[in-house]
Design a protein around this motif. Structure first.
Motif, PDB file in Angstrom:
ATOM      1  N   GLY A   1      -7.633   2.040   1.377  1.00 40.65           N
ATOM      2  CA  GLY A   1      -7.081   0.629   1.520  1.00 40.65           C
ATOM      3  C   GLY A   1      -5.511   0.570   1.345  1.00 40.65           C
ATOM      4  O   GLY A   1      -4.791  -0.325   2.265  1.00 40.65           O
ATOM      5  N   ILE A   2      -4.872   1.182   0.236  1.00 39.04           N
ATOM      6  CA  ILE A   2      -3.496   1.132   0.329  1.00 39.04           C
ATOM      7  C   ILE A   2      -2.633   1.677   1.179  1.00 39.04           C
ATOM      8  O   ILE A   2      -1.677   1.510   1.750  1.00 39.04           O
ATOM      9  CB  ILE A   2      -3.123   1.453  -1.261  1.00 39.04           C
ATOM     10  N   ARG A   3      -3.532   2.985   1.705  1.00 38.63           N
ATOM     11  CA  ARG A   3      -2.777   3.769   3.020  1.00 38.63           C
ATOM     12  C   ARG A   3      -2.698   2.621   4.129  1.00 38.63           C
ATOM     13  O   ARG A   3      -1.862   2.622   5.018  1.00 38.63           O
ATOM     14  CB  ARG A   3      -3.323   4.965   3.331  1.00 38.63           C
ATOM     15  N   ALA A   4      -3.908   1.718   4.464  1.00 38.97           N
ATOM     16  CA  ALA A   4      -3.984   0.937   5.424  1.00 38.97           C
ATOM     17  C   ALA A   4      -2.861  -0.265   5.325  1.00 38.97           C
ATOM     18  O   ALA A   4      -2.322  -0.680   6.206  1.00 38.97           O
ATOM     19  CB  ALA A   4      -5.251   0.257   5.438  1.00 38.97           C
ATOM     20  N   GLU A   5      -2.252  -0.562   4.391  1.00 36.94           N
ATOM     21  CA  GLU A   5      -1.433  -1.347   3.792  1.00 36.94           C
ATOM     22  C   GLU A   5       0.116  -0.602   3.998  1.00 36.94           C
ATOM     23  O   GLU A   5       1.037  -1.100   3.787  1.00 36.94           O
ATOM     24  CB  GLU A   5      -1.564  -2.000   2.660  1.00 36.94           C
ATOM     25  N   GLY A   6       0.043   0.605   4.241  1.00 41.40           N
ATOM     26  CA  GLY A   6       1.312   1.242   4.491  1.00 41.40           C
ATOM     27  C   GLY A   6       2.051   2.045   3.305  1.00 41.40           C
ATOM     28  O   GLY A   6       3.055   2.375   3.427  1.00 41.40           O
ATOM     29  N   PHE A   7       1.148   2.127   2.195  1.00 42.62           N
ATOM     30  CA  PHE A   7       1.845   2.859   0.990  1.00 42.62           C
ATOM     31  C   PHE A   7       1.041   4.064   1.008  1.00 42.62           C
ATOM     32  O   PHE A   7      -0.240   4.383   0.902  1.00 42.62           O
ATOM     33  CB  PHE A   7       1.289   2.055  -0.192  1.00 42.62           C
ATOM     34  N   GLU A   8       1.948   5.150   1.000  1.00 38.51           N
ATOM     35  CA  GLU A   8       1.503   6.658   0.895  1.00 38.51           C
ATOM     36  C   GLU A   8       1.626   7.028  -0.484  1.00 38.51           C
ATOM     37  O   GLU A   8       2.715   7.007  -0.906  1.00 38.51           O
ATOM     38  CB  GLU A   8       2.171   7.518   1.718  1.00 38.51           C
ATOM     39  N   PRO A   9       0.196   7.370  -1.188  1.00 40.17           N
ATOM     40  CA  PRO A   9       0.627   7.906  -2.764  1.00 40.17           C
ATOM     41  C   PRO A   9       1.337   9.259  -2.974  1.00 40.17           C
ATOM     42  O   PRO A   9       1.748   9.543  -3.971  1.00 40.17           O
ATOM     43  CB  PRO A   9      -0.620   7.841  -3.159  1.00 40.17           C
ATOM     44  N   GLU A  10       1.381  10.085  -2.119  1.00 38.98           N
ATOM     45  CA  GLU A  10       1.651  11.399  -2.197  1.00 38.98           C
ATOM     46  C   GLU A  10       3.261  11.445  -2.624  1.00 38.98           C
ATOM     47  O   GLU A  10       4.112  10.839  -2.145  1.00 38.98           O
ATOM     48  CB  GLU A  10       1.859  12.327  -1.097  1.00 38.98           C
ATOM     49  N   GLY A  11       3.460  12.078  -4.095  1.00 33.28           N
ATOM     50  CA  GLY A  11       4.660  12.231  -4.654  1.00 33.28           C
ATOM     51  C   GLY A  11       5.203  10.766  -5.302  1.00 33.28           C
ATOM     52  O   GLY A  11       6.435  10.795  -5.756  1.00 33.28           O
ATOM     53  N   LYS A  12       4.551   9.908  -5.375  1.00 39.27           N
ATOM     54  CA  LYS A  12       4.768   8.708  -6.200  1.00 39.27           C
ATOM     55  C   LYS A  12       4.196   8.584  -7.577  1.00 39.27           C
ATOM     56  O   LYS A  12       3.524   9.456  -8.071  1.00 39.27           O
ATOM     57  CB  LYS A  12       3.918   7.521  -5.351  1.00 39.27           C
ATOM     58  N   SER A  13       4.757   7.696  -8.282  1.00 39.42           N
ATOM     59  CA  SER A  13       4.288   7.256  -9.622  1.00 39.42           C
ATOM     60  C   SER A  13       3.359   6.040  -9.628  1.00 39.42           C
ATOM     61  O   SER A  13       3.662   5.208  -8.896  1.00 39.42           O
ATOM     62  CB  SER A  13       5.555   7.111 -10.556  1.00 39.42           C
ATOM     63  N   ALA A  14       2.509   6.027 -10.647  1.00 40.55           N
ATOM     64  CA  ALA A  14       1.459   5.049 -10.380  1.00 40.55           C
ATOM     65  C   ALA A  14       0.821   4.736 -12.026  1.00 40.55           C
ATOM     66  O   ALA A  14       0.703   5.645 -12.774  1.00 40.55           O
ATOM     67  CB  ALA A  14       0.203   5.539  -9.756  1.00 40.55           C
ATOM     68  N   LEU A  15       0.673   3.597 -12.331  1.00 39.84           N
ATOM     69  CA  LEU A  15       0.225   2.817 -13.444  1.00 39.84           C
ATOM     70  C   LEU A  15      -1.129   2.519 -12.913  1.00 39.84           C
ATOM     71  O   LEU A  15      -1.246   1.502 -12.176  1.00 39.84           O
ATOM     72  CB  LEU A  15       1.003   1.764 -13.913  1.00 39.84           C
ATOM     73  N   LEU A  16      -2.220   2.882 -13.460  1.00 42.40           N
ATOM     74  CA  LEU A  16      -3.713   2.592 -13.419  1.00 42.40           C
ATOM     75  C   LEU A  16      -4.065   1.959 -14.637  1.00 42.40           C
ATOM     76  O   LEU A  16      -3.942   2.273 -15.855  1.00 42.40           O
ATOM     77  CB  LEU A  16      -4.661   3.587 -13.270  1.00 42.40           C
ATOM     78  N   VAL A  17      -4.686   0.605 -14.483  1.00 42.16           N
ATOM     79  CA  VAL A  17      -4.892  -0.419 -15.693  1.00 42.16           C
ATOM     80  C   VAL A  17      -6.609  -0.333 -15.483  1.00 42.16           C
ATOM     81  O   VAL A  17      -7.029  -1.152 -14.417  1.00 42.16           O
ATOM     82  CB  VAL A  17      -4.467  -1.686 -15.688  1.00 42.16           C
ATOM     83  N   GLY A  18      -7.325   0.296 -16.315  1.00 43.88           N
ATOM     84  CA  GLY A  18      -8.635   0.100 -16.512  1.00 43.88           C
ATOM     85  C   GLY A  18      -9.188   1.685 -16.285  1.00 43.88           C
ATOM     86  O   GLY A  18      -8.946   2.395 -15.225  1.00 43.88           O
ATOM     87  N   ALA A  19     -10.028   2.139 -17.387  1.00 38.95           N
ATOM     88  CA  ALA A  19     -10.564   3.587 -17.139  1.00 38.95           C
ATOM     89  C   ALA A  19     -12.155   3.476 -17.068  1.00 38.95           C
ATOM     90  O   ALA A  19     -12.855   4.284 -17.477  1.00 38.95           O
ATOM     91  CB  ALA A  19     -10.076   4.268 -18.520  1.00 38.95           C
ATOM     92  N   GLY A  20     -12.650   2.288 -16.446  1.00 34.20           N
ATOM     93  CA  GLY A  20     -14.092   2.394 -16.333  1.00 34.20           C
ATOM     94  C   GLY A  20     -14.511   2.821 -15.275  1.00 34.20           C
ATOM     95  O   GLY A  20     -13.831   3.896 -14.490  1.00 34.20           O
ATOM     96  N   GLY A  21     -15.758   2.566 -14.632  1.00 37.23           N
ATOM     97  CA  GLY A  21     -16.341   3.219 -13.495  1.00 37.23           C
ATOM     98  C   GLY A  21     -15.052   3.120 -12.386  1.00 37.23           C
ATOM     99  O   GLY A  21     -15.136   4.496 -11.917  1.00 37.23           O
ATOM    100  N   ALA A  22     -14.610   2.077 -11.768  1.00 36.90           N
ATOM    101  CA  ALA A  22     -14.007   2.199 -10.510  1.00 36.90           C
ATOM    102  C   ALA A  22     -12.545   2.915 -11.000  1.00 36.90           C
ATOM    103  O   ALA A  22     -12.120   3.629 -10.235  1.00 36.90           O
ATOM    104  CB  ALA A  22     -13.540   0.863 -10.192  1.00 36.90           C
ATOM    105  N   GLY A  23     -12.029   2.565 -12.213  1.00 36.04           N
ATOM    106  CA  GLY A  23     -10.725   3.302 -12.653  1.00 36.04           C
ATOM    107  C   GLY A  23     -10.935   4.764 -12.733  1.00 36.04           C
ATOM    108  O   GLY A  23      -9.976   5.417 -12.283  1.00 36.04           O
TER     109      GLY A  23
END
Length: 265
Positions: free
Chosen positions: A117-139
């Motif tokens: 989904g994020i790639r479809a919106e033009g964001f490529e995660p390779e080489g990037k920094s990320a904050l993930l909020v939520g360590a449940g099933g989806a997280g």
């Protein structure tokens, strides 16, 4: 194409607590029909206390071929699978199950849907920094998929610090220092991903302090109802690019249907 509904219809269920917010039944049923399948997805509101009995009962209905799993059952349903993919085994969670001769086979494809989904919106995660909020099933699934997609620095925040630390420890075994425990402050990250239900109900607190977001940060959210979560609305107001939960689901839909129908008799 309109789905058929008769005595030969194959039944699939989506199980969760709550369940009224899910958009899957209509979309998955339509996807079945488009593939020429006489099948339907129905919602099942099941509490954690009733989950074991529900799964034991539904297994006795021989026209029930599979289950989509949503909050809060993804870890619990893993324990009911007699076979799982390597991805699901690593995460200890499933979001889709199909009937086999010996029980249920499970997989966890939430993370693949989010990254698609994020790639479809033009964001490529390779080489990037990320904050993930939520360590449940989806997280947990999103964390794994982001790291597999090449995120160089992943910080994970969860109010349940034990759950957060368990996930960080498991991911470090495979990805080393690319993953760490984090705080909810979104400043300085290329990507902020919300994998919590915060925003589904009126008055929910935002998962991060949005005033700390930078305009260049991409913000993704798993929530599908409302269509644009309060976090996404606030991020757009700051000029951030975003992905709504519906964007994740659009990429997830085909993955789930592929898995459910792979065991077609």
């Amino acid at each position: 194409m309109q789905p058929m509904l008769n005595g030969a219809t194959r039944v699939f269920a989506i199980v969760g607590d709550p369940i009224a917010q899910v958009q899957s039944p209509a979309h998955v049923t339509r996807a079945f029909a488009e593939r020429g399948e006489n099948a339907i997805l129905v919602p099942a509101h099941v509490t954690p206390a009733d989950l074991d009995a529900f799964l034991a009962g539904i297994a006795r209905a021989r026209n029930v071929d599979g289950i989509i799993v949503t909050v809060p059952h993804k870890f619990a349903c893993f324990r009911h699978c007699t076979e799982v993919t390597d991805r699901a085994r690593f995460l200890g969670a499933v979001n889709v199950m199909r009937r086999t001769a010996d029980g249920w086979a499970g997989d966890m494809v939430d993370g693949l849907g989010f990254v698609g989904g994020i790639r479809a919106e033009g964001f490529e995660p390779e080489g990037k920094s990320a904050l993930l909020v939520g360590a449940g099933g989806a997280g947990t699934a999103i964390a794994l998929s982001l790291l597999e997609a090449g995120v160089r620095d992943l910080a994970i925040h969860d109010e349940d610090t034990a759950r957060r630390d368990t996930l960080v420890g498991r991911l470090r075994e495979r990805f080393g220092g690319a993953v760490r425990a984090g705080e909810p402050d979104p400043a300085g990250y290329d990507l902020v991903a919300n994998a919590t239900p915060a925003g589904m109900r009126p008055g929910d607190p935002l998962p991060v302090p949005v005033e700390r977001l930078e305009r260049t940060t991409f913000v993704g959210c798993v929530i599908t109802a409302p269509a644009a979560s309060p976090l996404v609305v606030a991020a757009r107001g700051l000029g951030c690019r975003t992905q709504v939960g519906g964007g994740m689901f659009a990429n997830l839909l085909g993955l789930m249907v592929d898995f459910l129908l792979a065991g077609k008799r």
